[in-house]
Design a protein around this motif. Structure first.
Motif, mmCIF file in Angstrom:
data_model
loop_
_atom_site.group_PDB
_atom_site.id
_atom_site.type_symbol
_atom_site.label_atom_id
_atom_site.label_comp_id
_atom_site.label_asym_id
_atom_site.label_seq_id
_atom_site.Cartn_x
_atom_site.Cartn_y
_atom_site.Cartn_z
ATOM 1 N N SER A 221 0.831 -1.214 0.000
ATOM 2 C CA SER A 221 0.000 0.000 0.000
ATOM 3 C C SER A 221 0.857 1.252 0.000
ATOM 4 O O SER A 221 0.557 2.238 -0.693
ATOM 5 C CB SER A 221 -0.924 -0.017 1.220
ATOM 6 O OG SER A 221 -0.167 0.036 2.415
ATOM 7 N N GLN A 225 0.906 4.137 -2.774
ATOM 8 C CA GLN A 225 0.774 5.565 -2.465
ATOM 9 C C GLN A 225 1.953 6.363 -3.021
ATOM 10 O O GLN A 225 1.781 7.472 -3.543
ATOM 11 C CB GLN A 225 0.675 5.752 -0.955
ATOM 12 C CG GLN A 225 -0.621 5.230 -0.344
ATOM 13 C CD GLN A 225 -0.651 5.405 1.157
ATOM 14 O OE1 GLN A 225 0.272 5.978 1.735
ATOM 15 N NE2 GLN A 225 -1.707 4.892 1.781
ATOM 16 N N GLU A 228 1.402 6.773 -6.702
ATOM 17 C CA GLU A 228 0.383 7.789 -6.974
ATOM 18 C C GLU A 228 0.927 9.193 -6.748
ATOM 19 O O GLU A 228 0.668 10.110 -7.540
ATOM 20 C CB GLU A 228 -0.827 7.542 -6.074
ATOM 21 C CG GLU A 228 -1.605 6.280 -6.434
ATOM 22 C CD GLU A 228 -2.747 6.026 -5.475
ATOM 23 O OE1 GLU A 228 -2.857 6.797 -4.497
ATOM 24 O OE2 GLU A 228 -3.511 5.057 -5.700
ATOM 25 N N GLN A 229 1.675 9.379 -5.665
ATOM 26 C CA GLN A 229 2.255 10.699 -5.404
ATOM 27 C C GLN A 229 3.265 11.086 -6.478
ATOM 28 O O GLN A 229 3.356 12.257 -6.874
ATOM 29 C CB GLN A 229 2.907 10.704 -4.026
ATOM 30 C CG GLN A 229 1.907 10.647 -2.876
ATOM 31 C CD GLN A 229 2.572 10.589 -1.525
ATOM 32 O OE1 GLN A 229 3.819 10.576 -1.442
ATOM 33 N NE2 GLN A 229 1.770 10.541 -0.463
#
Length: 676
Positions: A221, A225, A228-229
């Motif tokens: 996860s 993240q 995505e960032q």
């Protein structure tokens, strides 16, 4: 109409109607059976209309059908007068009215069934404003609207589920398959548990494995993240670069431009936009409106056959011929005094057409420029995604060209060096070939010498031994390196295991505490769930009671509403009668004789006087008829006797003439005999 009737007969012969009509029997239906057929079709759409029309009044039948057709949004063709004719035709069972309605209903039965079902719940009940002043009525009305909105949402979800293709059978199959998989997994878990129970410290190892799995999931996860960032950061950098490029372009434009040029450019844009707003767009809107009006008119008209089309084409040809004749007459009667004005008009029309054409070209050019700008932005974003940089500016492009030139010179030098090396490579290859030939010749000589000495194959065996020894030494080196690597890997694994044990020790302690907390929370959750279930059961009973109460109040509200509408209608009729009575009294008491003549009392008085005078005249006439009845009857009898007398005279005269003719014939026959 023939195609329409054919479609209606075909649909009525199918399920669920099963009517055995043909074109002749359907066309020969009387008004009452035709209305009953329309009522049956409406009953298929809304079951509340399953009524025998012989048991209700014609006004009620027409009102019921008009109400349902209004809910189904049926639009009869024509104007207001045609609408009144439509209502009258629906009451009388006219074929010209009912056949189009049947055709429209049978074309979209399923859609109309859904619309009628929704209308039962979504047709808003209009509550008068004075009733909404009551708090209870207002609260019920609010709840009614909320329930209506909830029904809308539930119906939308239901339709989406139907469209999604998930049926109950498929869900049951999926559930059964999942249960089978669950049983298989449970069996596998049991087998694995039995295997693991033989291992020492298996509980501790399971806990460690569970913690490792959780940490891996957390790591995944966090990696997601992070990705995505990174993508968000990349898009933000792209937007920033585009904004910087636009800022540079705007600064460049502002630096190069002057106020006069900017004002001139703005004036041109204002003139162009004002021309579009005041002339071009209104003209286009008018043309669109006229085309829409004609299209609506065409849609409202009934379906046209080939004969109608041929008639319209002939009418069009006649109108075109008349237009051509009028143009020729106008050209013949063209006065020379209007030549200047016509020339100016032609020039003005030519200029206006050119202006419109240029405006359209400018509009097209602007649209093309905007599309090219969008394409340029897309290409620049794609280039940035592929290469990581934006499109080059003019200065950067110049620097890029200078770099290319320097690289071109370096490329030419390297190419010359490669050509020299290729030539040298050719020489070396030729040398290698010559040496290989010499080596082959020497090998042949060596083999011949070995055969002579009786030791053939000695050189080949020696070369093989040297090669095998070299390969063995290489394999030994590789084995040694592999053993070293394996020992280092084992040491690293032992160190990692020890490190993980040390790091997991506090985690295991925390896990034990959390397990105790989990058990306590589970007990508390079970208690709360029992309380929730009891509370939910009580609320459910209260809700059902409230629903029954709401249902009764809604029925009472509907009854009160019907009473209210009935009282309003009665009040309106009484007001109209009272108004007529006031107008009658006003006209009767008016001193103006013209106004008094308009009164109903005066009109009826005049009619009564006229009828009394007519009765007097008829009584006098009756008296005269009674007095002259006896003489007239005697005179009629005398005329009948005279008629019989004259008839007898006529018959006697005819008999006398016949006897005279017979005697003459006998005399002529006797003379002939004497002559013979």
């Amino acid at each position: 109409m023939g195609e329409q009737m054919q479609f209606i007969v075909e649909k009525l012969s199918q399920e669920p109607f099963r009517k055995s009509y043909n074109l002749i029997s359907f066309d020969s239906l009387e008004p009452l059976p035709l209305l009953q057929l329309l009522s049956d079709v409406l009953a298929e759409i809304d079951p509340k209309h399953a009524v025998d029309i012989r048991e209700e009044l014609p006004e009620q039948t027409a009102k019921r059908m008009l109400h349902l057709l209004g809910i189904l949004k049926y639009k009869p063709p024509g104007t207001v007068s045609d609408l009144s004719a439509f209502r009258q035709g629906l009451v009388t069972g006219s074929k010209t009215v009912i056949h189009p309605v049947l055709h429209w209903l049978l074309q979209r039965t399923s859609e109309l069934r859904t619309r009628a079902y929704l209308a039962r719940f979504l047709v808003r009940l209009e509550v008068p404003a004075e009733f909404l002043q009551d708090d209870a009525v207002a609260e019920f009305n609010k709840q009614y609207e909320e329930l209506m909105e909830a029904f809308k949402n539930l119906h939308k979800e239901h339709e989406q589920l139907k469209i999604s293709g998930l049926s109950t059978a498929e869900i049951r199959r999926d559930i059964s398959a999942m249960e089978e998989e669950k049983d298989q997994l449970a069996k596998r878990v049991e087998r694995l548990k039995k295997r693991v129970e033989t291992v020492q410290n298996h509980q501790r190892m399971l806990e460690i494995a569970r913690q490792l799995r959780l940490e891996k999931e957390r790591e995944e996860s966090l990696a997601q993240q992070k990705q995505e960032q990174k993508s968000q950061l990349f898009h933000a950098e792209q937007r920033l670069q585009r904004a910087q490029v636009q800022l540079k372009e705007m600064q460049h434009v502002v630096a190069d431009s002057k106020p006069e040029s900017l004002m001139k450019k703005l004036e041109e844009e204002i003139n162009f936009n004002s021309y579009l707003v005041t002339e071009k767009i209104p003209r286009e809107m008018e043309s669109k409106k006229t085309s829409v009006y004609f299209l609506q008119k065409v849609v409202a008209e009934p379906a046209m056959t080939q004969a109608d089309l041929s008639a319209l084409e002939s009418e069009r040809d006649e109108v075109n011929a008349q237009i051509n004749q009028l143009i020729e007459k106008r050209m013949i009667k063209y006065e020379p005094t209007d030549s200047k004005f016509s020339m100016y008009r032609q020039q003005a029309s030519i200029i206006s057409r050119k202006k419109e054409a240029k405006a359209e070209e400018l509009q097209a050019a602007k649209e093309e420029m905007s599309s090219l700008e969008r394409q340029m932005e897309q290409k620049s974003s794609q280039a940035h995604e592929l290469e990581g940089s934006e499109a080059l500016t003019e200065d950067e492009f110049k620097q890029y060209v200078s770099k290319l030139r320097s690289k071109n010179t370096v490329y030419k030098k390297r190419r010359q060096e490669m050509a020299a090396m290729a030539a040298e490579l050719g020489i070396l290859q030729r040398t290698e070939e010559l040496l290989r030939q010499r080596h082959d010749a020497l090998q042949q000589q060596l083999q011949a010498i070995e055969e002579k000495k009786g030791i053939s194959g000695y050189s080949y065996t020696q070369e093989e031994l040297e090669r095998v020894s070299a390969v063995k030494s290489e394999m030994d080196e590789v084995k040694g390196q592999t053993l070293d690597n394996m020992s280092e890997m084992v040491k690293k694994l032992n160190a990692m295991v020890a490190e993980k044990k040390a790091s997991l020790a506090p985690v295991i302690k925390e896990l034990r505490q959390l397990r105790q907390n989990c058990q306590e929370l589970t007990q508390e959750r079970d208690e709360k769930k029992i309380q929730y279930d009891s509370c939910a059961a009580g609320l459910e009973t209260n809700r059902s009671a409230l629903e029954q109460e709401v249902k009764g109040l809604l029925e009472e509200c509907a009854q009160e509403e019907s009473n209210y509408h009935y009282m309003n209608c009665m009040k309106r009729s009484l007001e109209i009668q009272l108004q007529r009575a006031r107008e009658e009294m006003k006209a009767y008491m008016s001193p103006d004789p013209q106004e008094r003549r308009r009164a109903v009392r005066e009109q009826y008085t005049r009619i009564i006087l006229e009828q009394e005078n007519l009765g007097k005249k008829l009584r006098e006439k009756q008296k005269v008829v009674r007095e002259s009845h006896g003489p007239n009857m005697k005179q009629m009898k005398m005329w009948q006797d005279f008629e019989r007398l004259m008839e007898c005279k006529r018959e006697c005269f005819l008999k006398q003439q016949n006897q005279a003719a017979i005697g003459q014939i006998i005399q002529e026959g006797g003379k002939d005999r004497l002559v013979l």
